[in-house]
Design a protein around this motif. Structure first.
Motif, PDB file in Angstrom:
ATOM      1  N   CYS A  79      30.471  26.819 -87.371  1.00  0.00           N
ATOM      2  CA  CYS A  79      29.847  27.486 -86.238  1.00  0.00           C
ATOM      3  C   CYS A  79      28.971  26.495 -85.466  1.00  0.00           C
ATOM      4  CB  CYS A  79      29.003  28.656 -86.729  1.00  0.00           C
ATOM      5  SG  CYS A  79      28.210  29.579 -85.408  1.00  0.00           S
ATOM      6  N   HIS A 107      26.450  27.199 -83.794  1.00  0.00           N
ATOM      7  CA  HIS A 107      25.032  27.573 -83.790  1.00  0.00           C
ATOM      8  C   HIS A 107      24.309  26.798 -84.884  1.00  0.00           C
ATOM      9  CE1 HIS A 107      21.689  30.690 -84.605  1.00  0.00           C
ATOM     10  NE2 HIS A 107      21.335  29.919 -83.595  1.00  0.00           N
ATOM     11  N   LEU A 108      24.399  27.250 -86.140  1.00  0.00           N
ATOM     12  CA  LEU A 108      23.694  26.552 -87.208  1.00  0.00           C
ATOM     13  C   LEU A 108      24.599  26.303 -88.410  1.00  0.00           C
ATOM     14  CD1 LEU A 108      20.284  28.389 -86.865  1.00  0.00           C
ATOM     15  CD2 LEU A 108      20.743  26.004 -86.285  1.00  0.00           C
ATOM     16  N   ALA A 109      25.884  26.068 -88.141  1.00  0.00           N
ATOM     17  CA  ALA A 109      26.777  25.487 -89.143  1.00  0.00           C
ATOM     18  C   ALA A 109      27.248  26.401 -90.267  1.00  0.00           C
ATOM     19  CB  ALA A 109      26.170  24.226 -89.736  1.00  0.00           C
ATOM     20  N   CYS A 110      27.169  27.723 -90.122  1.00  0.00           N
ATOM     21  CA  CYS A 110      27.863  28.572 -91.088  1.00  0.00           C
ATOM     22  C   CYS A 110      29.365  28.472 -90.812  1.00  0.00           C
ATOM     23  CB  CYS A 110      27.407  30.026 -90.966  1.00  0.00           C
ATOM     24  SG  CYS A 110      25.700  30.267 -91.467  1.00  0.00           S
ATOM     25  N   CYS A 170      31.063  34.993 -86.963  1.00  0.00           N
ATOM     26  CA  CYS A 170      30.184  34.221 -87.831  1.00  0.00           C
ATOM     27  C   CYS A 170      29.302  35.186 -88.601  1.00  0.00           C
ATOM     28  CB  CYS A 170      29.321  33.260 -87.017  1.00  0.00           C
ATOM     29  SG  CYS A 170      28.267  32.264 -88.093  1.00  0.00           S
ATOM     30  N   CYS A 220      26.536  34.666 -90.097  1.00  0.00           N
ATOM     31  CA  CYS A 220      25.097  34.376 -90.172  1.00  0.00           C
ATOM     32  C   CYS A 220      24.278  35.039 -89.083  1.00  0.00           C
ATOM     33  CB  CYS A 220      24.868  32.870 -90.186  1.00  0.00           C
ATOM     34  SG  CYS A 220      25.512  32.129 -91.695  1.00  0.00           S
ATOM     35  N   HIS A 221      24.695  34.887 -87.804  1.00  0.00           N
ATOM     36  CA  HIS A 221      23.917  35.529 -86.747  1.00  0.00           C
ATOM     37  C   HIS A 221      24.835  36.221 -85.749  1.00  0.00           C
ATOM     38  CE1 HIS A 221      21.933  31.820 -88.232  1.00  0.00           C
ATOM     39  NE2 HIS A 221      20.966  32.677 -88.494  1.00  0.00           N
ATOM     40  N   ASP A 222      25.934  36.755 -86.319  1.00  0.00           N
ATOM     41  CA  ASP A 222      26.819  37.616 -85.531  1.00  0.00           C
ATOM     42  C   ASP A 222      27.435  36.975 -84.300  1.00  0.00           C
ATOM     43  OD1 ASP A 222      26.814  39.734 -87.172  1.00  0.00           O
ATOM     44  OD2 ASP A 222      25.038  40.681 -86.266  1.00  0.00           O
ATOM     45  N   ALA A 223      27.748  35.714 -84.377  1.00  0.00           N
ATOM     46  CA  ALA A 223      28.415  35.104 -83.232  1.00  0.00           C
ATOM     47  C   ALA A 223      29.872  35.532 -83.197  1.00  0.00           C
ATOM     48  CB  ALA A 223      28.328  33.589 -83.318  1.00  0.00           C
ATOM     49  N   PRO A 236      24.434  33.706 -80.426  1.00  0.00           N
ATOM     50  CA  PRO A 236      23.572  32.582 -80.039  1.00  0.00           C
ATOM     51  C   PRO A 236      24.216  31.199 -79.881  1.00  0.00           C
ATOM     52  CG  PRO A 236      23.255  33.116 -82.356  1.00  0.00           C
ATOM     53  CD  PRO A 236      24.237  34.106 -81.829  1.00  0.00           C
TER      54      PRO A 236
HETATM   55  S1  FES Z   1      25.294  30.000 -87.614  1.00  0.00           S
HETATM   56 FE1  FES Z   1      26.883  31.109 -86.696  1.00  0.00          FE
HETATM   57  S2  FES Z   1      25.782  32.497 -85.531  1.00  0.00           S
HETATM   58 FE2  FES Z   1      24.174  31.342 -86.383  1.00  0.00          FE
END
Ligand code: FES
Ligand code: HEM
Lengths: 165, 219
Positions: free
Chosen positions: A104, A106-109, A122, A124-127, A139
């Motif tokens: 991802c 955003h922050l690598a999930c 994603c 982690c934060h619903d991307a 995000p």
């Molecule tokens: S790491 Fe994927 S949405 Fe934050």
């Protein structure tokens, strides 16, 4: 007159202590900084062609998941890191496909393809990313990364070019 | 602005008094032998700093202790220097503390009113030896392993409580992961804390009483 030009015994001691102390500090201090940041200065960047799957197994328009691990020596241990992505075929031409990185932006999930949502989600934060990797929701600041270079072997296996960071 | 900050601090701390009491104390005629205590203090600080740096890479587990020390020596920039200073500083510290103690004995400086300073000094000497004893095991090589086997075995020969002491030191009947872990804990937390506390009291007493006059032929 002569007085002001002569270094008093006390001042001599003060100056010498300062100089010697400074020297010791520098001799130990500077190497200590290098010692602490040494792992950050190491060159990585090994390159490899990684097979991700058979071309004939991939269906047109359906993201084909793949994953692989790379082992790196970190200090006194070997660390295995996982990587993965989705190959998306567009036509019968083996070169007409793009390969997304499932990390991802955003922050690598790790994102997963959802057939119902027809999107990469994603956890982690619903991307939400489209099948082409564009951001639909959430995000992340930019589209999913793609593995730029790929090739097809004689046995019909797709390989991607991978460079370690 | 710096001047204002200085004045603000000075008003609350009193740099003048500090200077007078700590650095500008009246001294009898002194010799180089009076510098050994300060030299020991310097080495303690140096061992503390290099020791803290070593813990950035060292790991106290039987699986990795040896490899992590090897990595410090070969894989990290200036690792050989940091470990070298810690290694030789350890030996030097034991020697210096011992000579300092000999000089205090030779010049009879342990007499009234400095008996307590002397007693605490004995504690300092023993804890310094404790640092050496516990630190020696940490590289987890053959020499370290067998030295600690022998050292704990010697402690085990004490009458009646010997076996208990041996087990308490090793964390069980054998030299094991528990031994390495507790030696590490003692080496970086317990003994340094004790050492720092003792040094604090030692220095307080020295400043309170001042340096002793060396006895002359007439004494
Ligand atoms: S790491 Fe994927 S949405 Fe934050
Ligand atoms: C706060 C203080 C200290 C800390 C945090 C510390 C930490 C460490 C660590 C992590 C090691 C393992 C790495 C290695 O073996 O090279 C070590 C080793 C060692 N330490 Fe310390 N140490 C301190 C003070 C001292 C003192 C005061 C002495 C001795 C008087 C000492 C003696 C030793 C010895 C003998 C070794 C083994 C050295 C070797 O063979 O490599 N240490 N220390």
């Amino acid at each position: 007159m002569s007085d002001s030009h002569e270094l008093s015994r006390r001042d001599f001691i003060k100056v010498t202590t300062g100089i010697v102390g400074g020297l010791i500090g520098a001799i130990i201090g500077l190497p200590s900084v290098y010692y602490l940041i040494a792992p950050a200065l190491r060159e990585g960047g090994k390159e490899a062609w990684i097979p991700i799957g058979k071309f004939e197994d991939m269906q047109i328009g359906v993201p084909y998941p793949f994953s692989f691990t790379r082992v790196q020596v970190n200090g006194w241990e070997r660390t295995a890191s996982s990587f993965g992505g989705y190959a998306v075929r567009k036509s019968d031409d083996p070169n007409d496909l793009f390969i997304l990185n499932s990390r991802c932006t955003h922050l690598a999930c790790t994102v997963n393809w959802s057939a119902e949502a027809e999107a990469f989600l994603c956890p982690c934060h619903d991307a939400k990313f489209s099948i082409a990797g564009e951001v639909l929701d959430g995000p992340p600041p930019r589209a999913l990364d793609v593995y730029e270079e790929h090739r097809v072997t004689e046995e019909g296996i797709i390989e991607i070019f991978f460079k370690e960071s | 602005m710096w001047k204002n900050i200085y004045l603000w601090l000075d008003e609350r701390i009193g740099f003048n008094d500090l200077n007078k009491n700590l650095l500008d104390r009246p001294e009898p005629k002194t010799t180089w032998w009076n510098t050994l205590g300060s030299a020991s203090l310097f080495l303690f600080v140096l061992q503390g700093l290099t020791g803290i740096f070593l813990t950035v890479y060292y790991t106290p587990s039987p699986d990795h202790a040896y490899d992590s020390v090897q990595y410090i020596m070969e894989g990290v920039a200036f690792g050989w220097l940091i470990r070298g200073i810690h290694h030789w500083g350890a030996t030097l510290m034991v020697i210096l503390v011992f000579i300092h103690m000999l000089r205090v004995f030779y010049t009879a400086s342990f007499k009234y009113p400095r008996e307590l300073t002397w007693l605490i000094g004995i504690g300092l000497f023993l804890t310094t030896l404790g640092m050496g004893f516990t630190g020696y095991l940490l590289p987890w090589n053959q020499k370290a392993f067998w030295a600690t086997t022998v050292g704990t075995q010697i402690a085990g020969t004490a009458p009646y409580i010997g076996e208990f002491i041996l087990k308490a030191l090793r964390g069980g009947p054998d030299l094991s992961a528990l031994t390495l872990q507790r030696f590490f804990s003692a080496h970086i937390w317990m003994i340094p804390a004790a050492l720092a506390g003792l040094i604090g009291v030692h220095l307080f007493l020295i400043i309170k009483h001042g340096e002793s006059h060396f006895p002359t032929k007439d004494d």
